[in-house]
Design an enzyme around this catalytic site. Sequence first.
Site, PDB file in Angstrom:
ATOM      1  N   ASN A  22      -2.418  -6.191  14.356  1.00 28.54           N
ATOM      2  CA  ASN A  22      -3.024  -5.264  15.326  1.00 28.54           C
ATOM      3  C   ASN A  22      -2.415  -5.344  16.724  1.00 28.54           C
ATOM      4  O   ASN A  22      -2.623  -4.438  17.531  1.00 28.54           O
ATOM      5  CB  ASN A  22      -4.545  -5.457  15.378  1.00 28.54           C
ATOM      6  CG  ASN A  22      -5.216  -4.777  14.202  1.00 28.54           C
ATOM      7  OD1 ASN A  22      -5.391  -3.559  14.187  1.00 28.54           O
ATOM      8  ND2 ASN A  22      -5.540  -5.559  13.176  1.00 28.54           N
ATOM      9  N   PRO A 102      -8.615 -10.805   8.497  1.00 27.03           N
ATOM     10  CA  PRO A 102      -9.455  -9.910   7.691  1.00 27.03           C
ATOM     11  C   PRO A 102     -10.752  -9.625   8.442  1.00 27.03           C
ATOM     12  O   PRO A 102     -11.384 -10.539   8.961  1.00 27.03           O
ATOM     13  CB  PRO A 102      -9.728 -10.722   6.419  1.00 27.03           C
ATOM     14  CG  PRO A 102      -8.710 -11.805   6.399  1.00 27.03           C
ATOM     15  CD  PRO A 102      -8.316 -12.067   7.813  1.00 27.03           C
ATOM     16  N   ARG A 103     -11.089  -8.348   8.509  1.00 27.49           N
ATOM     17  CA  ARG A 103     -12.227  -7.924   9.326  1.00 27.49           C
ATOM     18  C   ARG A 103     -13.206  -7.114   8.506  1.00 27.49           C
ATOM     19  O   ARG A 103     -12.800  -6.289   7.691  1.00 27.49           O
ATOM     20  CB  ARG A 103     -11.687  -7.060  10.467  1.00 27.49           C
ATOM     21  CG  ARG A 103     -12.457  -7.160  11.728  1.00 27.49           C
ATOM     22  CD  ARG A 103     -11.781  -6.475  12.907  1.00 27.49           C
ATOM     23  NE  ARG A 103     -10.446  -5.983  12.749  1.00 27.49           N
ATOM     24  CZ  ARG A 103     -10.116  -4.688  12.873  1.00 27.49           C
ATOM     25  NH1 ARG A 103     -11.037  -3.764  13.098  1.00 27.49           N
ATOM     26  NH2 ARG A 103      -8.856  -4.319  12.750  1.00 27.49           N
ATOM     27  N   ASP A 142      -9.708 -16.406  12.861  1.00 25.83           N
ATOM     28  CA  ASP A 142      -9.988 -16.252  14.294  1.00 25.83           C
ATOM     29  C   ASP A 142     -10.921 -17.384  14.717  1.00 25.83           C
ATOM     30  O   ASP A 142     -12.067 -17.448  14.268  1.00 25.83           O
ATOM     31  CB  ASP A 142     -10.639 -14.880  14.541  1.00 25.83           C
ATOM     32  CG  ASP A 142     -10.838 -14.609  16.020  1.00 25.83           C
ATOM     33  OD1 ASP A 142     -10.887 -15.582  16.812  1.00 25.83           O
ATOM     34  OD2 ASP A 142     -10.951 -13.424  16.393  1.00 25.83           O
ATOM     35  N   GLY A 175      -6.662 -16.482  17.802  1.00 22.96           N
ATOM     36  CA  GLY A 175      -7.848 -16.104  18.555  1.00 22.96           C
ATOM     37  C   GLY A 175      -7.840 -16.779  19.921  1.00 22.96           C
ATOM     38  O   GLY A 175      -6.989 -17.631  20.195  1.00 22.96           O
ATOM     39  N   HIS A 202      -1.721 -21.746  16.070  1.00 25.95           N
ATOM     40  CA  HIS A 202      -1.553 -21.627  17.517  1.00 25.95           C
ATOM     41  C   HIS A 202      -2.002 -22.958  18.109  1.00 25.95           C
ATOM     42  O   HIS A 202      -3.137 -23.396  17.870  1.00 25.95           O
ATOM     43  CB  HIS A 202      -2.428 -20.502  18.076  1.00 25.95           C
ATOM     44  CG  HIS A 202      -1.910 -19.133  17.802  1.00 25.95           C
ATOM     45  ND1 HIS A 202      -1.778 -18.621  16.544  1.00 25.95           N
ATOM     46  CD2 HIS A 202      -1.480 -18.155  18.647  1.00 25.95           C
ATOM     47  CE1 HIS A 202      -1.289 -17.387  16.628  1.00 25.95           C
ATOM     48  NE2 HIS A 202      -1.101 -17.075  17.885  1.00 25.95           N
ATOM     49  N   GLU A 205      -1.683 -23.446  23.427  1.00 25.60           N
ATOM     50  CA  GLU A 205      -1.280 -22.169  24.030  1.00 25.60           C
ATOM     51  C   GLU A 205      -1.750 -22.129  25.484  1.00 25.60           C
ATOM     52  O   GLU A 205      -1.167 -21.437  26.317  1.00 25.60           O
ATOM     53  CB  GLU A 205      -1.921 -21.013  23.230  1.00 25.60           C
ATOM     54  CG  GLU A 205      -1.440 -19.645  23.623  1.00 25.60           C
ATOM     55  CD  GLU A 205      -2.063 -18.528  22.798  1.00 25.60           C
ATOM     56  OE1 GLU A 205      -2.840 -18.810  21.872  1.00 25.60           O
ATOM     57  OE2 GLU A 205      -1.765 -17.359  23.103  1.00 25.60           O
ATOM     58  N   ASP A 287       5.078 -11.997  18.683  1.00 21.15           N
ATOM     59  CA  ASP A 287       3.626 -12.187  18.829  1.00 21.15           C
ATOM     60  C   ASP A 287       2.903 -10.850  18.649  1.00 21.15           C
ATOM     61  O   ASP A 287       2.258 -10.624  17.630  1.00 21.15           O
ATOM     62  CB  ASP A 287       3.296 -12.814  20.196  1.00 21.15           C
ATOM     63  CG  ASP A 287       2.002 -13.605  20.192  1.00 21.15           C
ATOM     64  OD1 ASP A 287       1.446 -13.800  19.100  1.00 21.15           O
ATOM     65  OD2 ASP A 287       1.564 -14.042  21.269  1.00 21.15           O
TER      66      ASP A 287
HETATM   67  C1  LIG Z   1      -3.882 -12.658  24.878  1.00 22.43           C
HETATM   68  C2  LIG Z   1      -2.496 -13.048  24.577  1.00 22.43           C
HETATM   69  C3  LIG Z   1      -1.682 -13.590  25.689  1.00 22.43           C
HETATM   70  C4  LIG Z   1      -2.091 -12.893  23.316  1.00 22.43           C
HETATM   71  C5  LIG Z   1      -1.030 -13.625  22.683  1.00 22.43           C
HETATM   72  N1  LIG Z   1      -1.521 -14.789  22.102  1.00 22.43           N
HETATM   73  C6  LIG Z   1      -2.426 -14.836  21.095  1.00 22.43           C
HETATM   74  N2  LIG Z   1      -3.088 -16.000  20.988  1.00 22.43           N
HETATM   75  C7  LIG Z   1      -4.042 -16.172  20.050  1.00 22.43           C
HETATM   76  N3  LIG Z   1      -4.385 -15.218  19.187  1.00 22.43           N
HETATM   77  C8  LIG Z   1      -3.746 -14.042  19.255  1.00 22.43           C
HETATM   78  C9  LIG Z   1      -2.739 -13.790  20.195  1.00 22.43           C
HETATM   79  N4  LIG Z   1      -2.281 -12.545  20.000  1.00 22.43           N
HETATM   80  C10 LIG Z   1      -2.991 -12.035  18.957  1.00 22.43           C
HETATM   81  N5  LIG Z   1      -3.890 -12.926  18.523  1.00 22.43           N
HETATM   82  C11 LIG Z   1      -4.891 -12.771  17.444  1.00 22.43           C
HETATM   83  O1  LIG Z   1      -4.513 -11.641  16.672  1.00 22.43           O
HETATM   84  C12 LIG Z   1      -5.574 -10.673  16.670  1.00 22.43           C
HETATM   85  C13 LIG Z   1      -4.999  -9.276  16.624  1.00 22.43           C
HETATM   86  O2  LIG Z   1      -4.332  -9.054  15.394  1.00 22.43           O
HETATM   87  P1  LIG Z   1      -5.099  -8.915  13.996  1.00 22.43           P
HETATM   88  O3  LIG Z   1      -6.376  -8.176  14.223  1.00 22.43           O
HETATM   89  O4  LIG Z   1      -5.353 -10.315  13.478  1.00 22.43           O
HETATM   90  O5  LIG Z   1      -4.146  -8.152  13.139  1.00 22.43           O
HETATM   91  C14 LIG Z   1      -6.361 -10.986  17.932  1.00 22.43           C
HETATM   92  O6  LIG Z   1      -7.677 -10.529  17.847  1.00 22.43           O
HETATM   93  C15 LIG Z   1      -6.266 -12.506  18.006  1.00 22.43           C
HETATM   94  O7  LIG Z   1      -7.216 -13.100  17.163  1.00 22.43           O
HETATM   95 ZN   LIG Z   2       0.053 -15.312  18.318  1.00 26.49          ZN
END
Ligand SMILES: CC(C)=CCNc1ncnc2c1ncn2[C@@H]1O[C@H](COP(=O)(O)O)[C@@H](O)[C@H]1O
Ligand SMILES: [Zn+2]
Length: 348
Positions: A22, A102-103, A142, A175, A202, A205, A287
């Site tokens: 996403n 997964p949501r 998450d 997350g 992660h 971070e 990322d």
């Molecule tokens: C805020 C920022 C600097 C983002 C980069 N660092 C991140 N750190 C931790 N989790 C992340 C990051 N980028 C995306 N995500 C995770 O990926 C999700 C989005 O992709 P998806 O819905 O899993 O498909 C976010 O809701 C979060 O849970």
């Molecule tokens: Zn990431």
Amino acid sequence: MEKPADPFYRQLPKVELHAHLNGSISVTTMEELISRKPHLNIQHSMTAIRKGQRRTLDECFQVFKVIHQLTDTEEDILMVAKAVIREFAADGVKYLELRSTPREETHTGLTKRRYVEMVIEAIRQCEQEDLDITVRFLVAVDRRNGPEAAMETVKLAEDFMVSSDGVVVGLDLSGDPTVGHGKDLLPALQKAKNTGLRLALHLSEVQSQKEESELLLGLPPDRIGHGTFLHPEVGGSKSLVDKVRERNIPLELCLTSNVKGQTVASYDKHHFSYWYQLGHPCVLCTDDKGVFSTELSQEYHLAASTFGLSQEAVWALSERAINCSFAPDHLKAQLHQRWASLRPQVFC
Ligand SMILES: CC(C)=CCNc1ncnc2c1ncn2[C@@H]1O[C@H](COP(=O)(O)O)[C@@H](O)[C@H]1O
Ligand SMILES: [Zn+2]
């Protein structure tokens, strides 16, 4: 994308190991999603951080809440996953490990199981296209959702590891790093590891996660996302660095994400240089290419220009990433062959 990538970096065969579905949605796909759901009144400026812009980590995580409103049906997940895979392929990515959480969305009937099925279906459909990319999937936990949800996701990942014919290869922990503590998620992560899922976590971070990182490194993970604050110069410790080095755990490094999310002050201050100079396995990744308006070819270009890497060094960096993937040995061997066969046209 902010400036067209140099042809060398686009043609360079690449491996992408850290891409959140996403967060990877392009402008074009985002516009399609926005037009499908006008009632949400979402503008594109709410879902991407453009050139020169920065956001606090908290603001970045708000962006995902907005995007999730736009991807809340089975059709949306299938559509965005296919688009993201095609875009990575067009950018010269030959092997992609996509990750996603997964949501469940009660108002549309989307379940976590169907969510995973949609991503796998997208991967299958893309295999039928002439794309020149191999895709694997990491199911994401998450950390905000706590230990019970983590365990539920691990069980789902285990089911799909068995039934997806090798597509699901691992588990991601992601997350908001400022929420929750890794110790509560340890049982779920340990269970995943015991059943053969590879772990991409992660880690460090943000600052002041020393204790959590020590704990999670004990698993140990198979790869580390970011690891921005592991080394002593930024408040980490020698013990953390020693553990990562002794176990030779590859780092997934995302330059633009860290600069725009303000955990790293500028490109030249990125911890890529610390680990790269140690000869430690480092993999450049995007990322969230959509949220951070970047592409993997651009990340390679930025790393090369910031740290003065020759084209040969860039080539070696991209090829070494194959060994850091969760691909089975026969696929890694095929990818190395592919790199060898593409080399003459990239260096022509
Ligand atoms: C805020 C920022 C600097 C983002 C980069 N660092 C991140 N750190 C931790 N989790 C992340 C990051 N980028 C995306 N995500 C995770 O990926 C999700 C989005 O992709 P998806 O819905 O899993 O498909 C976010 O809701 C979060 O849970
Ligand atoms: Zn990431």
